[in-house]
Motif scaffolding. Structure first.
Motif, PDB file in Angstrom:
ATOM      1  N   GLY A 243      28.915  14.177  17.134  1.00  9.47           N
ATOM      2  CA  GLY A 243      27.726  14.545  16.362  1.00  9.47           C
ATOM      3  C   GLY A 243      27.231  15.947  16.653  1.00  9.47           C
ATOM      4  O   GLY A 243      26.532  16.556  15.842  1.00  9.47           O
ATOM      5  N   HIS A 244      27.617  16.473  17.824  1.00 14.62           N
ATOM      6  CA  HIS A 244      27.116  17.796  18.193  1.00 14.62           C
ATOM      7  C   HIS A 244      28.203  18.866  18.196  1.00 14.62           C
ATOM      8  O   HIS A 244      28.117  19.874  18.882  1.00 14.62           O
ATOM      9  CB  HIS A 244      26.364  17.712  19.522  1.00 14.62           C
ATOM     10  CG  HIS A 244      25.203  16.771  19.399  1.00 14.62           C
ATOM     11  ND1 HIS A 244      24.029  17.136  18.786  1.00 14.62           N
ATOM     12  CD2 HIS A 244      25.099  15.457  19.698  1.00 14.62           C
ATOM     13  CE1 HIS A 244      23.225  16.077  18.747  1.00 14.62           C
ATOM     14  NE2 HIS A 244      23.845  15.055  19.297  1.00 14.62           N
ATOM     15  N   ILE A 245      29.240  18.615  17.422  1.00 12.81           N
ATOM     16  CA  ILE A 245      30.230  19.653  17.144  1.00 12.81           C
ATOM     17  C   ILE A 245      29.722  20.410  15.909  1.00 12.81           C
ATOM     18  O   ILE A 245      29.326  19.791  14.924  1.00 12.81           O
ATOM     19  CB  ILE A 245      31.630  19.042  16.876  1.00 12.81           C
ATOM     20  CG1 ILE A 245      32.156  18.352  18.142  1.00 12.81           C
ATOM     21  CG2 ILE A 245      32.601  20.115  16.379  1.00 12.81           C
ATOM     22  CD1 ILE A 245      33.488  17.638  17.962  1.00 12.81           C
ATOM     23  N   PRO A 254      18.626  23.586  12.488  1.00 10.02           N
ATOM     24  CA  PRO A 254      18.410  23.237  13.896  1.00 10.02           C
ATOM     25  C   PRO A 254      18.726  21.757  14.158  1.00 10.02           C
ATOM     26  O   PRO A 254      18.494  20.902  13.313  1.00 10.02           O
ATOM     27  CB  PRO A 254      16.921  23.523  14.110  1.00 10.02           C
ATOM     28  CG  PRO A 254      16.307  23.496  12.758  1.00 10.02           C
ATOM     29  CD  PRO A 254      17.378  23.850  11.767  1.00 10.02           C
ATOM     30  N   CYS A 255      19.283  21.485  15.360  1.00  7.33           N
ATOM     31  CA  CYS A 255      19.607  20.112  15.738  1.00  7.33           C
ATOM     32  C   CYS A 255      18.678  19.684  16.872  1.00  7.33           C
ATOM     33  O   CYS A 255      18.196  20.527  17.629  1.00  7.33           O
ATOM     34  CB  CYS A 255      21.062  20.025  16.196  1.00  7.33           C
ATOM     35  SG  CYS A 255      21.564  18.377  16.718  1.00  7.33           S
ATOM     36  N   ARG A 256      18.485  18.378  17.035  1.00  9.68           N
ATOM     37  CA  ARG A 256      17.593  17.885  18.093  1.00  9.68           C
ATOM     38  C   ARG A 256      18.108  18.214  19.489  1.00  9.68           C
ATOM     39  O   ARG A 256      17.368  18.191  20.462  1.00  9.68           O
ATOM     40  CB  ARG A 256      17.382  16.379  17.956  1.00  9.68           C
ATOM     41  CG  ARG A 256      18.650  15.549  18.089  1.00  9.68           C
ATOM     42  CD  ARG A 256      18.362  14.063  17.870  1.00  9.68           C
ATOM     43  NE  ARG A 256      19.568  13.273  17.750  1.00  9.68           N
ATOM     44  CZ  ARG A 256      20.172  12.674  18.765  1.00  9.68           C
ATOM     45  NH1 ARG A 256      19.694  12.790  19.978  1.00  9.68           N
ATOM     46  NH2 ARG A 256      21.269  11.966  18.577  1.00  9.68           N
ATOM     47  N   CYS A 257      19.414  18.565  19.583  1.00  4.41           N
ATOM     48  CA  CYS A 257      19.971  18.897  20.898  1.00  4.41           C
ATOM     49  C   CYS A 257      19.666  20.339  21.295  1.00  4.41           C
ATOM     50  O   CYS A 257      19.934  20.748  22.416  1.00  4.41           O
ATOM     51  CB  CYS A 257      21.485  18.670  20.905  1.00  4.41           C
ATOM     52  SG  CYS A 257      22.424  19.927  20.019  1.00  4.41           S
ATOM     53  N   GLY A 258      19.126  21.128  20.357  1.00  6.18           N
ATOM     54  CA  GLY A 258      18.784  22.511  20.686  1.00  6.18           C
ATOM     55  C   GLY A 258      19.739  23.519  20.074  1.00  6.18           C
ATOM     56  O   GLY A 258      19.412  24.705  19.972  1.00  6.18           O
ATOM     57  N   ASP A 261      23.456  23.809  13.415  1.00  7.77           N
ATOM     58  CA  ASP A 261      24.604  23.437  12.581  1.00  7.77           C
ATOM     59  C   ASP A 261      25.490  22.354  13.185  1.00  7.77           C
ATOM     60  O   ASP A 261      26.684  22.273  12.882  1.00  7.77           O
ATOM     61  CB  ASP A 261      25.457  24.671  12.239  1.00  7.77           C
ATOM     62  CG  ASP A 261      24.678  25.683  11.410  1.00  7.77           C
ATOM     63  OD1 ASP A 261      23.646  25.282  10.833  1.00  7.77           O
ATOM     64  OD2 ASP A 261      25.096  26.851  11.342  1.00  7.77           O
ATOM     65  N   CYS A 262      24.913  21.510  14.048  1.00  5.51           N
ATOM     66  CA  CYS A 262      25.666  20.353  14.533  1.00  5.51           C
ATOM     67  C   CYS A 262      25.949  19.439  13.340  1.00  5.51           C
ATOM     68  O   CYS A 262      25.143  19.351  12.411  1.00  5.51           O
ATOM     69  CB  CYS A 262      24.851  19.560  15.554  1.00  5.51           C
ATOM     70  SG  CYS A 262      24.626  20.399  17.120  1.00  5.51           S
ATOM     71  N   LEU A 263      27.086  18.745  13.401  1.00  7.21           N
ATOM     72  CA  LEU A 263      27.462  17.789  12.356  1.00  7.21           C
ATOM     73  C   LEU A 263      26.303  16.837  12.048  1.00  7.21           C
ATOM     74  O   LEU A 263      25.967  16.589  10.891  1.00  7.21           O
ATOM     75  CB  LEU A 263      28.694  16.993  12.819  1.00  7.21           C
ATOM     76  CG  LEU A 263      29.129  15.848  11.900  1.00  7.21           C
ATOM     77  CD1 LEU A 263      29.584  16.378  10.550  1.00  7.21           C
ATOM     78  CD2 LEU A 263      30.248  15.038  12.562  1.00  7.21           C
TER      79      LEU A 263
HETATM   80 ZN   LIG Z   1      23.264  18.878  18.183  1.00  8.66          ZN
END
Ligand SMILES: [Zn+2]
Length: 398
Positions: A243-245, A254-258, A261-263
């Protein structure tokens, strides 16, 4: 040059645990067959079988076909000789179940509370629910041989400790296993929910497939990797976190991981719901969106198919790396699998190398809602029925 491993292993006399494995897998059903497969003497076979009978792991049933003389007794694995507890804790819903030692479902309960409420509410619910289910099937805590739990988020597998999942306040670093073992004194296997689903789907629907990739697309996106018939967890348990590639042309989302463009940020449920809302078509949740797509709603179909292509972009790399035979698409968005599969296929077959896709099948999840429960049960069963575990249990009770 050393001896091949299999030869070296067969040089050690087969243990009671190994004999149980032969009976459980159906490789041997009589003392004679055990002797032939293991090379053990008749008295040695008898000793081990007696031990397994005494521990209730094996039963002596109807007679097997004879080649003359007294018909030999047929030995069978005693699936009723104990139970395992299984659970999948989810963000929108948690489930609990009791399985027999053969992986047969005895009792199941679904429903609240949601994991979001934190471990101080979800864990007591789980322990009470298991107790109630045990009573429902006429069993007690003393019959429990192990517990398997799937949790949303990464699990440091060896310790069973959850990593801090950004969406799950209160769950970071929780040691679930000791809390469960306090109530049900047996081994506890805690794993990522997607790994549990991958194992459950594999055991139930694709048992003959060596290499399989299970992708869950719901609020988040994650994958479980089955390689050579077993789960591939990586060095600490983070394998399959696709999910975070990042994807190309993600527009700086933006992704919740910081990261950006994460999947997951562009293709998981929340992103799709946002797109629908932007088009003036607010939808209540991922399940409803999947339902719309299956009914042929053009907006929903387009979004799900686009999500499939994004997913395919990342999966093309995974296919080159792992060469799976089957990719299973599950999770809430997986319910719209016709369109999700179409999007994935479109990109994977274009981007992966021909040899890696020659036999590749991309399919929807078939074991349904219970894939995770079944997988969590399978994980703990395979752990407590492993020959070494059986030997240790027998030695402890000698
Ligand atoms: Zn992410």
């Amino acid at each position: 040059m050393g001896m091949p491993r299999s030869k070296a292993a067969s040089a050690a006399p087969a243990s009671s645990g190994r004999v149980l494995e032969l009976i459980r897998t159906g490789e041997a059903a009589t003392r004679t067959e055990i002797g032939r497969l293991t090379g053990l003497s008749r008295p040695a076979v008898a000793l081990r079988v007696t031990e397994l009978l005494r521990h209730g792991l094996v039963t002596e049933g109807a007679t097997a076909p004879s080649s003359g003389g007294r018909p030999p007794a047929r030995l069978e694995f005693n699936a009723a000789g104990g139970v395992v507890l299984s659970a999948v804790l989810g963000i929108s819903r948690s489930q609990a179940a009791v399985y027999d030692l053969g992986g047969g479902l005895l009792a199941v309960a679904g429903g609240s509370p949601e994991v979001e409420h934190g471990p101080h509410i979800a864990l007591p619910w789980l322990l009470e629910t298991w107790q109630r289910l045990l009573e429902e099937c006429g069993r007690s805590a003393a019959d429990v041989r192990g517990s398997g739990i799937g949790v949303p988020g990464t699990v440091e597998f060896a310790t069973g400790r959850t990593e801090t999942p950004p969406v799950l306040a209160g769950w970071g670093g929780v040691d679930i296993a000791p809390l469960v073992a306090e109530r049900f004194a047996a081994p506890v296997v805690v794993d990522n929910d997607v790994n549990a689903m991958a194992l459950g789907e594999h055991r139930a629907v694709h048992p003959g497939v060596g290499d399989l990739l299970f992708v869950k697309v719901s609020t988040g996106i994650g994958a479980g990797v089955v390689a050579g018939g077993a789960l591939l967890r990586g060095s600490l348990g983070a394998a399959g976190e696709i999910g975070h590639i990042p994807v190309r042309d993600g527009g700086g989302t933006p992704c919740r991981c910081g990261n950006t463009d994460c999947l997951e940020a562009v293709a998981a449920g929340p992103a799709l719901l946002e797109r629908m809302a932007e088009q003036g078509r607010p939808v209540a949740g991922v399940a409803e969106l999947a339902g719309l797509a299956q009914e042929g709603d053009p907006d929903a179909v387009r979004l799900v198919r686009q999500a499939g292509r994004r997913l395919g972009e990342v999966l093309a790399g995974a296919v080159n790396l792992l060469n799976p035979e089957v990719i299973v698409l599950g999770g809430l968005l997986g319910r719209a699998h016709d369109h999700l599969v179409a999007g994935v296929r479109e990109v994977v077959f274009k981007r992966s190398i021909p040899l890696a896709t020659r036999q590749l099948r991309v399919v929807g999840n078939r074991s349904g809602e219970q894939a995770g429960l079944r997988g969590a049960a399978a994980a703990v069963l395979e752990s407590v029925l492993a020959p070494e575990a059986v030997n240790a249990r027998i030695a402890a009770q000698r």
